[in-house]
Design an enzyme around this catalytic site. Structure first.
Site, PDB file in Angstrom:
ATOM      1  N   ASP A 154       0.858  -1.190   0.000  1.00  0.00           N
ATOM      2  CA  ASP A 154       0.000   0.000   0.000  1.00  0.00           C
ATOM      3  C   ASP A 154       0.893   1.239   0.000  1.00  0.00           C
ATOM      4  OD1 ASP A 154      -2.025   1.824   0.214  1.00  0.00           O
ATOM      5  OD2 ASP A 154      -2.477   1.395   2.326  1.00  0.00           O
ATOM      6  N   HIS A 311      33.060 -27.191  19.816  1.00  0.00           N
ATOM      7  CA  HIS A 311      34.516 -27.124  19.647  1.00  0.00           C
ATOM      8  C   HIS A 311      34.937 -25.661  19.516  1.00  0.00           C
ATOM      9  CE1 HIS A 311      38.057 -26.960  16.809  1.00  0.00           C
ATOM     10  NE2 HIS A 311      38.540 -27.725  17.768  1.00  0.00           N
ATOM     11  N   ASN A 312      36.047 -25.304  20.180  1.00  0.00           N
ATOM     12  CA  ASN A 312      36.531 -23.905  20.133  1.00  0.00           C
ATOM     13  C   ASN A 312      35.361 -22.938  20.307  1.00  0.00           C
ATOM     14  OD1 ASN A 312      39.041 -24.952  19.763  1.00  0.00           O
ATOM     15  ND2 ASN A 312      39.396 -24.094  17.737  1.00  0.00           N
ATOM     16  N   GLU A 341      34.306 -25.599  25.172  1.00  0.00           N
ATOM     17  CA  GLU A 341      35.763 -25.684  25.206  1.00  0.00           C
ATOM     18  C   GLU A 341      36.374 -24.340  25.569  1.00  0.00           C
ATOM     19  OE1 GLU A 341      39.527 -27.309  22.531  1.00  0.00           O
ATOM     20  OE2 GLU A 341      37.600 -26.944  21.552  1.00  0.00           O
ATOM     21  N   ASP A 343      40.115 -22.683  25.545  1.00  0.00           N
ATOM     22  CA  ASP A 343      41.504 -22.790  25.088  1.00  0.00           C
ATOM     23  C   ASP A 343      42.303 -21.715  25.825  1.00  0.00           C
ATOM     24  OD1 ASP A 343      43.687 -23.509  23.640  1.00  0.00           O
ATOM     25  OD2 ASP A 343      42.743 -23.333  21.682  1.00  0.00           O
ATOM     26  N   HIS A 356      42.490 -18.882  20.096  1.00  0.00           N
ATOM     27  CA  HIS A 356      43.073 -19.995  19.361  1.00  0.00           C
ATOM     28  C   HIS A 356      44.562 -19.709  19.209  1.00  0.00           C
ATOM     29  CE1 HIS A 356      42.780 -23.013  15.806  1.00  0.00           C
ATOM     30  NE2 HIS A 356      42.934 -23.633  16.962  1.00  0.00           N
ATOM     31  N   GLU A 390      41.583 -26.712  27.633  1.00  0.00           N
ATOM     32  CA  GLU A 390      42.836 -26.969  26.921  1.00  0.00           C
ATOM     33  C   GLU A 390      43.837 -25.974  27.501  1.00  0.00           C
ATOM     34  OE1 GLU A 390      44.428 -26.694  22.430  1.00  0.00           O
ATOM     35  OE2 GLU A 390      42.664 -27.965  22.698  1.00  0.00           O
ATOM     36  N   ILE A 653      11.411 -14.761  -7.897  1.00  0.00           N
ATOM     37  CA  ILE A 653      10.506 -15.691  -7.228  1.00  0.00           C
ATOM     38  C   ILE A 653      11.181 -17.057  -7.156  1.00  0.00           C
ATOM     39  CG2 ILE A 653       8.188 -16.687  -7.223  1.00  0.00           C
ATOM     40  CD1 ILE A 653       8.190 -13.654  -7.049  1.00  0.00           C
TER      41      ILE A 653
END
Length: 760
Positions: A154, A311-312, A341, A343, A356, A390, A653
């Site tokens: 509209d 993980h990490n 985890e 680290d 990391h 870790e 579409i």
């Protein structure tokens, strides 16, 4: 205002005139709007005006960018609203005295949080409460998306719809129509011949649009009492089609809950509108509502469960230069991850950090991570969280790590066995509710806790965690020889926190059987774990009957990609750690596996993976109690309101197709797909039937995938949904669709007919 007869009148459909809004001071504040202090850093804090638009689905805010003065975002994009300094940004860049004026808007996907400070604590409370009410209300609606598209179409805001606006609206909701069809549809509704639709004419147009032939057929088959379903008709439908163990009282309850017509309700009848409403609720969903709650036995030893694991966890992106954040832990925990985890490395100013190691990833303080974990660990699930350490820190910072965990986590941190004597098996998730378990290296055996003769050493050398050692061993010395497995000094204070998850190196199944205590667990890199799952799967399964195993992605996955968790679950591995930050089929499977059992993050393994003596081998499938053969019939009938993928192209579409995948033991893993339907994302219909023969249903996952077909390139994902085969309901069911990040796509879904039967 436009309102559908299929949906209860919503406060969102007439924002400015709604009694609901007029009565609510919190929502009135949002509609009036106000200035909030936007925080990006310690030096970037600027006032910006924010206001909820009248459609109550969009938030407007001013911007001082040259080309983007006015910006909006949809309420649908919000994952949650947090009151106080509960985001990494606010904790880092604001002072404690503004705590009660702060709040954060957390967006779905990877969009940056919006950190804001109100002028008063009361104003902050109203913003948070108002946003939460809008979000909650939108989740209850089935059709707000269509209403929103109508308003956008509209263009001149005159509450009328011209033919041009109608064509624009159809493209918005993903329907490609030729001009002739659009003109016929328009003429059918324009009873006043005014050249525009308004009031009841728009309502009529909407009813034509949402008409579903397949629902008419099903309803007509069972509605034997005039044009309505009697309570007996509804019960017949529940028993014969839905295969439910239902009673007359169950049918009455559904009528009372979902019938919109009061006169029909008084007769204990259900109209077609009420029937469709029922099919769109949890009782009509593919997912068994009973499995939304914890329904499994939670008193088994913890190693008898699959455990949702990350993980990490600290990374928001890749493994080389991605951002480390407490936010990543919050997102994982809110998705019911139960093993995270950490680290850990030496940081500046004597404070340990998490990142990391030896990469360009950013760093986050260890103590900030522990605070975030403490705050969010048990919001989604009350069952135990494993902190997988870790450890690369020096002794002094290890002692500080232990101090932080003890002081921040308090009595929730497990610091001694639950028993008063040396345990011989793991406690259960039920026993460990609300507790934190530290996984890491330990200087001595657990029985030293109960020994009065050995005071224990204060520190000693231990080998690195296997994952850290993998990185170290990949390096070579000056002579080109592989570096020896490195050792680190371990502080007694940190060692003593390791109770039920002592990390040890894996030296073979026989060695583990003869030498490892139940609480001593090994971590396996994915290649080694997959090899064991292929070459010694029965031994692996037996190993996991008494011990825990953790699997982690290969170090070469620097892009944070994932491996397939299913073969490791088939081998009974409990802690199959994935990169939660990366959307992928593997994360879809993980979300599907742990969707059941109350999203607790724990899923009880089948009997044949828990008790000694089993000869279960997922690759050969010799006869045994695991063979509970089923035939899975599925008809993919239709889809509703699939989103446009390329919103920038008004004429783009989708051409949808549906894939149905089974992931489980190799004999069960299979995929089938429908044809694609051109230019219809609003109400495509397939009516295609597939059959799957399932050997081990207890390990099987069903994944629905809706894609936009492209003959020249890879299909684009529209939506997906995954669940355990044992958690689906038979009969006519709606399947919700999720984005690649696992967020619900409002109003979109599949309509299917399912039948899971014992094989003949």
């Amino acid at each position: 205002p436009i309102q559908s007869s299929l949906v209860q009148p919503s406060p969102l459909t007439a924002a400015s005139n709604s009694c609901w809004l007029e009565r609510d001071a919190d929502l009135q504040l949002l509609l009036v709007g106000g200035e909030l202090l936007k925080v990006r850093s310690s030096s970037w804090k600027k006032n910006r005006f924010y206001k909820l638009q009248e459609d109550c689905t969009t938030m407007w805010h001013e911007s001082h960018r040259t080309f983007k003065r006015n910006q909006t975002f949809s309420i649908d994009e919000i994952e949650s609203v947090r009151k106080g300094r509960q985001s990494e940004g606010l904790q880092k860049h604001t002072e404690a005295h503004v705590e009660d004026r702060c709040f954060s808007i957390i967006f779905k996907g990877r969009r940056r949080n919006l950190d804001l400070i109100a002028t008063s604590a009361e104003e902050a409370r109203q913003w948070v409460n108002g946003l939460e009410k809008i979000i909650s209300n939108m989740k209850k609606l089935n059709s707000h998306w269509i209403f929103n598209c109508m308003r956008k179409a509209d263009k001149n805001k005159d509450n009328k719809m011209t033919l041009k606006e109608l064509k624009h609206f159809l493209r918005q909701i993903n329907i490609e129509v030729d001009d002739m069809y659009a003109e016929v549809l328009f003429a059918k509704c324009d009873k006043s011949n005014s050249g525009s639709l308004e009031g009841p004419e728009i309502k009529h147009f909407y009813d034509l649009l949402i008409y579903r032939e397949e629902i008419d057929v099903i309803y007509g088959k069972y509605a034997t009492t005039g044009e309505q379903m009697s309570v007996k008709d509804l019960l017949n439908f529940l028993l014969n089609e839905q295969r439910e163990v239902a009673t007359m009282e169950d049918a009455v309850r559904l009528i009372e809950r979902y019938e919109l017509d009061d006169s029909a309700k008084q007769k204990n009848h259900m109209t077609k509108d009420g029937f469709l409403m029922y099919l769109h609720q949890e009782e009509g969903s593919i997912f068994n509502p009973a499995h939304k709650e914890v329904f499994q036995d939670m008193s088994q030893p913890i190693n008898h469960y699959f455990i949702s694991s990350s993980h990490n966890t600290y990374l928001m992106e890749d493994q080389l230069k991605g951002h480390s954040s407490t936010e990543a832990y919050i997102k994982a925990l809110m998705k019911s991850c139960r093993c995270v985890e950490l680290d850990c490395w030496d940081g500046a100013h004597g404070e340990p950090i998490i990142y990391h190691g030896h990469t360009l990833t950013s760093k986050v303080l260890f103590k900030d991570v522990i605070k975030a974990i403490k705050e969010y660990a048990f919001k989604t699930s009350e069952y135990p969280v494993i902190l997988s350490l870790e450890n690369h820190c020096t002794l002094e910072q290890q002692k500080l790590m232990a101090k932080h965990m003890i002081s921040i986590l308090g009595s929730a941190l497990l610091t001694s066995p639950l028993e008063d004597q040396m345990p011989t098996a793991f406690p259960s998730p039920q026993d460990l509710k609300g507790r934190f378990i530290v996984k890491g290296k330990r200087l001595n055996k657990l029985d030293a806790v109960f020994s009065n003769t050995s005071p224990g050493v204060e520190e000693d050398c231990v080998s690195e965690e296997d994952e850290a050692a993998e990185t170290s061993n990949s390096k070579t010395d000056s002579n080109g020889q592989k570096a020896k497995k490195s050792k680190i000094k371990l502080a007694k204070q940190l060692s003593d926190l390791v109770i039920y998850c002592r990390s040890v190196h894996f030296s073979g199944f026989e060695h583990a059987k003869d030498n490892q205590a139940f609480y001593e667990m090994s971590s396996f890199k994915e290649s080694k774990a997959v090899n064991l799952a292929e070459t010694a799967v029965n031994a692996f399964i037996h190993h996991n009957m008494t011990k825990l195993s953790r699997i982690y992605p290969a170090g070469s996955r620097t892009d944070s990609s994932n491996y397939n968790p299913v073969p490791l679950w088939n081998a009974g591995c409990q802690i199959v750690a994935l990169n939660f930050q990366t959307p992928s089929k593997e994360m879809d499977l993980n979300q599907g596996r742990f969707r059941s059992n109350g999203v607790s993050g724990y899923f009880l393994k089948p009997d044949f993976q828990r008790y000694p003596g089993t000869e279960f081998d997922p690759t050969t499938l010799t006869k045994g109690p695991w063979l509970k053969r089923k035939t899975f019939h599925i008809m993919v009938i239709s889809a509703q309101q699939l989103p446009k993928l390329n919103k920038d192209k008004c004429k783009s579409i989708v051409d949808p197709l549906v894939k149905v995948e089974i992931d489980g033991v190799p004999a069960d893993t299979c995929s089938k797909e429908t044809r694609s339907i051109e230019n219809n994302g609003f109400n495509p219909m397939w009516n295609e039937t597939f059959q799957f023969d399932i050997q081990v249903p207890e390990l099987a996952l069903v994944r629905f995938l809706v894609e936009d077909y492209d003959s020249t390139s890879q299909n684009d994902l529209i939506g997906q949904y995954c669940l355990p085969l044992t958690s689906l309901q038979n009969g006519y069911r709606h399947v919700p669709l999720l984005t690649k990040h696992g967020d619900v796509i409002p109003s979109a879904g599949l309509f299917v007919h399912l039948m899971l039967l014992d094989a003949k």
